[in-house]
Scaffold this active site. Structure first.
Site, PDB file in Angstrom:
ATOM      1  N   VAL A   1      26.422  22.439 -14.575  1.00  0.00           N
ATOM      2  CA  VAL A   1      26.439  23.799 -13.959  1.00  0.00           C
ATOM      3  C   VAL A   1      26.404  24.969 -15.029  1.00  0.00           C
ATOM      4  O   VAL A   1      26.841  26.144 -14.550  1.00  0.00           O
ATOM      5  CB  VAL A   1      27.506  23.893 -12.844  1.00  0.00           C
TER       6      VAL A   1
ATOM      7  N   GLY B   1      24.818  12.024 -22.693  1.00  0.00           N
ATOM      8  CA  GLY B   1      26.154  12.652 -22.210  1.00  0.00           C
ATOM      9  C   GLY B   1      26.631  12.424 -21.022  1.00  0.00           C
ATOM     10  O   GLY B   1      27.383  13.186 -20.383  1.00  0.00           O
ATOM     11  N   SER B   2      26.141  11.377 -20.215  1.00  0.00           N
ATOM     12  CA  SER B   2      26.752  11.116 -18.745  1.00  0.00           C
ATOM     13  C   SER B   2      27.282   9.670 -18.757  1.00  0.00           C
ATOM     14  O   SER B   2      26.662   8.757 -19.228  1.00  0.00           O
ATOM     15  CB  SER B   2      25.651  11.190 -17.738  1.00  0.00           C
TER      16      SER B   2
ATOM     17  N   CYS C   1      31.470  38.087   1.334  1.00  0.00           N
ATOM     18  CA  CYS C   1      30.091  38.344   1.114  1.00  0.00           C
ATOM     19  C   CYS C   1      29.997  39.786   1.453  1.00  0.00           C
ATOM     20  O   CYS C   1      30.383  40.381   2.365  1.00  0.00           O
ATOM     21  CB  CYS C   1      29.266  37.585   2.182  1.00  0.00           C
TER      22      CYS C   1
ATOM     23  N   CYS D   1      27.514  40.133   4.858  1.00  0.00           N
ATOM     24  CA  CYS D   1      27.955  39.957   5.959  1.00  0.00           C
ATOM     25  C   CYS D   1      29.533  39.836   6.256  1.00  0.00           C
ATOM     26  O   CYS D   1      29.954  39.407   7.379  1.00  0.00           O
ATOM     27  CB  CYS D   1      27.210  38.578   6.532  1.00  0.00           C
TER      28      CYS D   1
ATOM     29  N   HIS E   1      23.256  19.615  -9.664  1.00  0.00           N
ATOM     30  CA  HIS E   1      24.362  20.314  -9.160  1.00  0.00           C
ATOM     31  C   HIS E   1      24.599  21.748  -8.752  1.00  0.00           C
ATOM     32  O   HIS E   1      25.788  21.919  -8.456  1.00  0.00           O
ATOM     33  CB  HIS E   1      25.721  19.569  -9.725  1.00  0.00           C
TER      34      HIS E   1
END
Length: 299
Positions: free
Chosen positions: A119, A234-235, A194, A197, A135
């Site tokens: 991410v 890399g996982s 937010c 809203c 993700h």
């Protein structure tokens, strides 16, 4: 009480040993049509730890779950305090040789795409195009009420204004951007709503306990169908969100190649697992292919 995500397999148990031979990786890239699937291990050389590798953050850090975040205001306050502090470091991370090598492979037409479980946005920062963020990304926040997406930098500015002087010393940073803080350090941190809203804001990432959007999964499956081979970088492939694509490729008879220092859940499905640090390994592969990997200043 939050439950720590658990492993459903035993790393290294009766699995094929890793190798240091990069020839199969170079050969696959030379043939072209490679789809990359990257995980947290590709970003460790940028100063962002992984979850499950040596010294991984799961040994000391329980990631936020979607259920906790949506149900408990106190959990959201704790999350945003840690994430806000972590963002100051996380947001300054820069691509490393692994990211730059992947970008070089893409520039020279060797890849059909890049799927990342990360991410951090570092593939894009290195120059990779069309990256699928499986993700999500910490660069964005989403309102759970109205659905409006907004830049993380704007939220960071609002949180700075609402929490002037908030600067505890963190014990570390985690792959999800959290800083390690105690409840005492979190103190009375103020969460902002937010701006449109007044609803609850959430980072535009997939939390533990949350599902990857079905359309995104199907897009990734299409990329697997269109690729000649799958290169995992890399996982550990511990979670199904990434492992499913390895299984799909293997079932279709497409070679799966893994570069990861530790054993992975997909080792039995791979033609090889190279147990080397990613940055040096991918730079070596690029050299063998006659490709120039830009330095940090030009990435």
């Amino acid at each position: 009480m939050r439950m720590r995500p658990t492993l459903s397999w035993t790393p290294g148990a009766d699995l094929p040993p890793g190798t240091t031979d990069l020839a199969p990786v170079a050969d696959a890239l030379r043939a072209g049509g490679v789809l990359v699937l990257s995980g947290a291990g590709i970003s460790t050389e940028s100063g962002i730890p992984d979850y499950r590798g040596e010294g991984g953050s799961l040994s000391r850090h329980t990631p936020m779950t979607y259920q906790d975040f949506t149900a408990h205001p106190e959990a959201r306050r704790r999350y945003w305090a840690r994430s806000h502090l972590g963002w100051r470091t996380f947001g300054r991370a820069r691509p490393n040789a692994g990211h730059r090598s992947v970008a070089a492979f893409g520039r020279h037409g060797l890849l059909t795409g890049v799927i990342t479980q990360n991410v951090d946005g570092l593939h894009q920062a290195a120059g990779s195009e069309g990256v699928v963020e499986l993700h999500g990304s910490l660069d964005r926040v989403v309102c759970l009420s109205c659905g409006v997406l907004s830049p993380r930098r704007e939220l960071a500015r609002r949180l700075e204004e609402a929490n002037a002087g908030f600067s505890p010393v963190a014990a570390g940073i985690n792959p999800d951007g959290d800083a390690d803080l105690t409840d005492e350090q979190v103190g009375d941190f103020r969460v902002v709503p937010c701006a449109v809203c007044g609803g609850v804001l959430k980072p535009d990432v997939v939390f533990f306990g949350e599902n990857v959007p079905p359309r995104r999964v199907e897009h990734c499956r299409e990329l697997v169908r269109g690729a000649s081979s799958l290169l995992v970088l890399g996982s550990s492939l511990t979670v199904m969100s990434g492992l499913r694509f390895v299984r799909q490729a293997a079932e279709a008879g497409k070679p799966v190649l893994i570069v990861n220092r530790d054993a992975t859940r997909g080792d039995r499905l791979a033609v090889t697992r190279v147990a080397l640090p990613l940055g040096p390994a991918l730079t070596t592969v690029a050299d063998r292919l006659g490709l120039r990997v830009g330095d940090a200043a030009t990435a």
